[in-house]
Design an enzyme around this catalytic site. Structure first.
Site, PDB file in Angstrom:
ATOM      1  N   ARG A 116       0.799  -1.133   0.067  1.00  0.00           N
ATOM      2  CA  ARG A 116      -0.087  -0.123   0.016  1.00  0.00           C
ATOM      3  C   ARG A 116       0.784   1.106   0.088  1.00  0.00           C
ATOM      4  NH1 ARG A 116      -3.976  -0.031  -2.196  1.00  0.00           N
ATOM      5  NH2 ARG A 116      -2.819   1.902  -3.384  1.00  0.00           N
ATOM      6  N   LYS A 133       2.970  24.448  -3.003  1.00  0.00           N
ATOM      7  CA  LYS A 133       1.917  23.793  -2.687  1.00  0.00           C
ATOM      8  C   LYS A 133       1.939  22.356  -2.733  1.00  0.00           C
ATOM      9  CE  LYS A 133      -0.739  28.014  -3.988  1.00  0.00           C
ATOM     10  NZ  LYS A 133      -1.762  28.629  -5.014  1.00  0.00           N
ATOM     11  N   LYS A 188       5.884  38.804  -1.784  1.00  0.00           N
ATOM     12  CA  LYS A 188       4.395  38.668  -2.177  1.00  0.00           C
ATOM     13  C   LYS A 188       3.714  39.960  -1.543  1.00  0.00           C
ATOM     14  CE  LYS A 188       4.151  33.609  -3.184  1.00  0.00           C
ATOM     15  NZ  LYS A 188       3.247  32.599  -2.923  1.00  0.00           N
ATOM     16  N   GLU A 234       6.475  39.557  -6.443  1.00  0.00           N
ATOM     17  CA  GLU A 234       5.166  39.472  -7.119  1.00  0.00           C
ATOM     18  C   GLU A 234       4.410  40.727  -7.219  1.00  0.00           C
ATOM     19  OE1 GLU A 234       2.113  36.436  -5.642  1.00  0.00           O
ATOM     20  OE2 GLU A 234       1.348  38.265  -4.684  1.00  0.00           O
ATOM     21  N   ASP A 246       1.091  38.142 -11.150  1.00  0.00           N
ATOM     22  CA  ASP A 246       0.066  37.417 -10.474  1.00  0.00           C
ATOM     23  C   ASP A 246      -1.303  37.872 -10.983  1.00  0.00           C
ATOM     24  OD1 ASP A 246      -0.804  35.380  -8.479  1.00  0.00           O
ATOM     25  OD2 ASP A 246      -1.260  36.982  -7.458  1.00  0.00           O
TER      26      ASP A 246
END
Length: 308
Positions: free
Chosen positions: A108, A143, A175, A210, A231
């Site tokens: 598994r 992510k 950012k 960004e 962005d």
């Protein structure tokens, strides 16, 4: 060996793979596999074949092999398809022969990882094919699944993509939230605060910023950044942004990227297209492990799980 497979050879750190596998096996069988210990004779051996039920691009062959060898150091694993290679439905991808209990114990964990990694490689390859000839590079983001980043980033490379910064420690990426804190919402301060930040860095540290409006581009470029991320820009804005940057920095596009939009985004002239969906929302590729017992001796006395 295909060029992509050759480039990948040896690029997945063994220590990182073993750390993931040990944690996964501890989670899945903290006190052993009570089912196999009860039903399968201790000396039984099995041959198992990893089969593809759908087409895709393989990633995780060595992970599969390492999982099998971790539960049975004497297992013989044959990788029939290399990482980075495409395969058709029905293809045998790998074959393992070893202790039957050990194969079932690793099954598994090995499947979960190779299915996820191959799904990422397959999805990445789709995006890469759509931007072929444009000069745009497809990259991942942070992510990723916690604890699996090294495997998922490797899977992106198997699909022909590239990796963004591996962690928060690797590069500066300012950012919108960072800029809001730095400038207090005053765009006139943008160049000065970015120059001040850049002055604190070593000359080898990459500096990316960004932006979410055209008006931010010139103040950011004036600070001497290495990459500017546009962005959630529309296609006309991306094209205009690339023209405005004019080669003074690398241009990255992010946001609203999918298989329907990526070719048009690449056509605007951006250098990099970062896509969180490569790792955060893929569905496991349908691969199966088909097992046959080679030897099934009579159940020995004490072949079941230990008391307690």
């Amino acid at each position: 060996m295909p060029a992509r497979a050759a480039a990948l050879a040896g690029s997945l750190p063994e220590a990182a793979v073993l750390a993931v596998l040990r944690a996964a096996l501890q989670e899945d069988a903290p006190y052993g596999d009570v089912t196999s210990q009860t039903l399968i004779p201790a000396q039984a051996r099995a041959t198992a074949v990893l089969n593809a039920r759908v087409p895709g691009v393989l990633s995780g062959g060595e992970v599969f092999a390492a999982a099998m060898r971790l539960t049975d150091p004497g297992a013989v694993v044959e990788l029939l398809v290399r990482d980075g290679e495409p395969f058709a439905a029905g293809t045998a991808l790998a074959r393992v022969t070893g202790n039957a209990r050990a194969v079932l114990l690793a099954e598994r964990v090995a499947l979960n990882l190779v299915q996820r990694m191959s799904a990422i490689a397959t999805k990445t390859a789709e995006f890469v094919a759509l931007v072929a000839g444009t000069g745009a590079r497809i990259t991942d983001t942070r992510k990723t699944t916690p604890g699996l980043r090294v495997l998922e980033r490797y899977a992106v490379r198997c699909g022909g993509g590239a990796n963004h910064r591996f962690s928060l420690s690797d590069a500066v990426l300012a950012k919108d939230n960072h800029l809001a804190v730095l400038t207090g919402g005053d765009p006139a301060k943008l160049t000065a605060v970015l120059r001040g930040a850049k002055a604190q860095l070593g000359h080898t540290t990459h500096f990316e910023v960004e932006v979410d409006t055209m008006e931010q581009i010139e103040p950011v470029l004036a600070a001497g950044v290495d990459t500017i991320m546009l962005d959630n820009f529309s296609l006309p804005e991306l094209a205009a942004g690339v023209g405005l940057v004019g080669g003074r920095a690398r241009v990255e596009a992010s946001g609203n990227v999918n298989l329907d939009t990526v070719a048009d985004i690449a056509a605007t002239g951006v250098d990099v297209i970062s896509i969180g969906a490569l790792t955060h929302s893929v569905a496991a590729l349908d691969l199966g492990l088909d097992i046959e017992l080679d030897v099934a001796p009579a159940v020995e006395s004490g072949a079941g799980p230990a008391a307690g």
